[in-house]
Design an enzyme around this catalytic site. Structure first.
Site, short mmCIF file in Angstrom:
data_model
loop_
_atom_site.label_atom_id
_atom_site.label_comp_id
_atom_site.label_asym_id
_atom_site.label_seq_id
_atom_site.Cartn_x
_atom_site.Cartn_y
_atom_site.Cartn_z
N GLU A 82 0.79 -1.20 -0.04
CA GLU A 82 -0.06 0.01 0.00
C GLU A 82 0.80 1.27 -0.09
O GLU A 82 1.75 1.45 0.93
CB GLU A 82 -0.76 -0.08 1.45
CG GLU A 82 -2.08 0.67 1.11
CD GLU A 82 -1.94 2.30 1.20
OE1 GLU A 82 -2.46 2.98 0.75
OE2 GLU A 82 -1.14 2.81 2.28
N HIS A 83 0.70 2.24 -1.01
CA HIS A 83 1.69 3.27 -1.21
C HIS A 83 1.48 4.54 -0.26
O HIS A 83 2.33 5.41 -0.28
CB HIS A 83 1.41 3.55 -2.85
CG HIS A 83 2.71 4.23 -3.38
ND1 HIS A 83 3.86 4.61 -2.44
CD2 HIS A 83 3.17 4.79 -4.30
CE1 HIS A 83 4.89 5.15 -3.45
NE2 HIS A 83 4.11 5.11 -4.65
#
Length: 293
Positions: free
Chosen positions: A155-156
């Site tokens: 997840e960025h």
């Protein structure tokens, strides 16, 4: 505000991982008392999950699709309606308070230099899987394919790519140079058979919630089906040559992306009207209040 705002959580006391296999969720403890489990113990625990014949509970198999669709509608609303009490709340907390998420996939992918599409298919599987075997709210999902190939889905919002890159480099280095395997491919040492097996998470998902899960899955599947991914190895040069030009490799790639966008978006004679797209800022810049959003 809690129902409409994502929160970046810092969990310093996580002592387990959440595992997904064949539509079932498990809680796997990483410690025995104060001692971190050894690789041979973890291998035994994962094998227990693989050997577990129990079927998914109603609504359990595609549950993670809720993290792949709309954030507020339906995920936040479904969370409040169906996961705020009882066994559903306890099971959801077990996933959300896990150190990370592990997906044991039944499919096999690998990179074959003789097959041009193999790396792209490998990457696409890591990117979104089947839209319900990745928990997209977790900081990262460790994915193990049936043939033993591994990968990560990160997840960025919480970190840039180098963070995960350094983590993965450390994992591979430790695995290769410090741990090792037997001739038959098992972890070195004897496991402790007295360890309690991983715990199946228990759910009570009503028909109404199952319909919401299915709706979110269809949204996620439509997005995934619309993704075209082409992965290939670029061999002419790498970061070494770029650094010799006194340029950041990251900046070099950003400029290349901007130039490609410029050329594709505004071919002559309209080039003078072309705009420049905003490049992605660093995650830590975005987290800083005056940062670029």
């Amino acid at each position: 505000m809690a129902s409409v705002t994502d929160v970046l959580q810092h969990l310093s006391d996580s002592r387990h991982v959440a595992v997904y296999h064949k539509g079932r969720f498990f809680k796997l403890w990483l410690y025995e008392g104060s001692r971190l489990l050894k690789p041979q113990d973890l291998e035994m625990q994962f094998q227990r999950i693989l050997d577990d014949p129990s079927p998914p509970q109603p609504g359990e198999e595609k549950l993670a699709a809720l993290t792949a669709g709309g954030r507020y509608q339906p995920w936040a609303q479904a969370r409040q309606a169906f996961f705020s009490s009882g066994k559903n709340k306890a099971a959801l907390e077990a996933i959300e308070r896990a150190a990370f998420f592990v997906a044991l996939d039944e499919e096999s992918y690998h990179y074959d230099p003789e097959d041009e599409a193999s790396l792209s298919l490998y990457g696409k599987a890591l990117l979104h899987g089947n839209c319900y075997n990745r928990w997209f709210d977790k900081s990262f999902t460790l994915i193990s394919f049936k043939n033993g190939q591994l990968g990560l889905n990160a997840e960025h919002a919480w970190a840039d790519a180098p963070i995960i890159g350094h983590l993965w480099e450390f994992v591979l280095g430790t695995d290769s140079f410090h741990l090792g395997y037997t001739e038959t491919g098992h972890c070195l040492g004897k496991p402790n058979p007295a360890l309690p097996p991983p715990m199946r998470l228990q759910w009570d998902i009503p028909k109404q919630c199952q319909a919401v899960i299915e709706s979110s899955y269809q949204v996620a599947k439509a997005l995934a089906d619309d993704v075209e991914l082409y992965c290939f190895q670029f061999l002419p040069f790498g970061k070494g040559l770029i650094k010799k030009c006194r340029t950041s490799p990251d900046a070099f790639v950003q400029i290349a992306l901007q130039l490609a966008h410029f050329r594709v978006g505004a071919p002559p004679p309209a080039a003078e009207r072309a705009g420049w797209c905003q490049g992605p800022p660093a995650r830590f810049t975005r987290l800083y209040i005056p940062g670029q959003g």
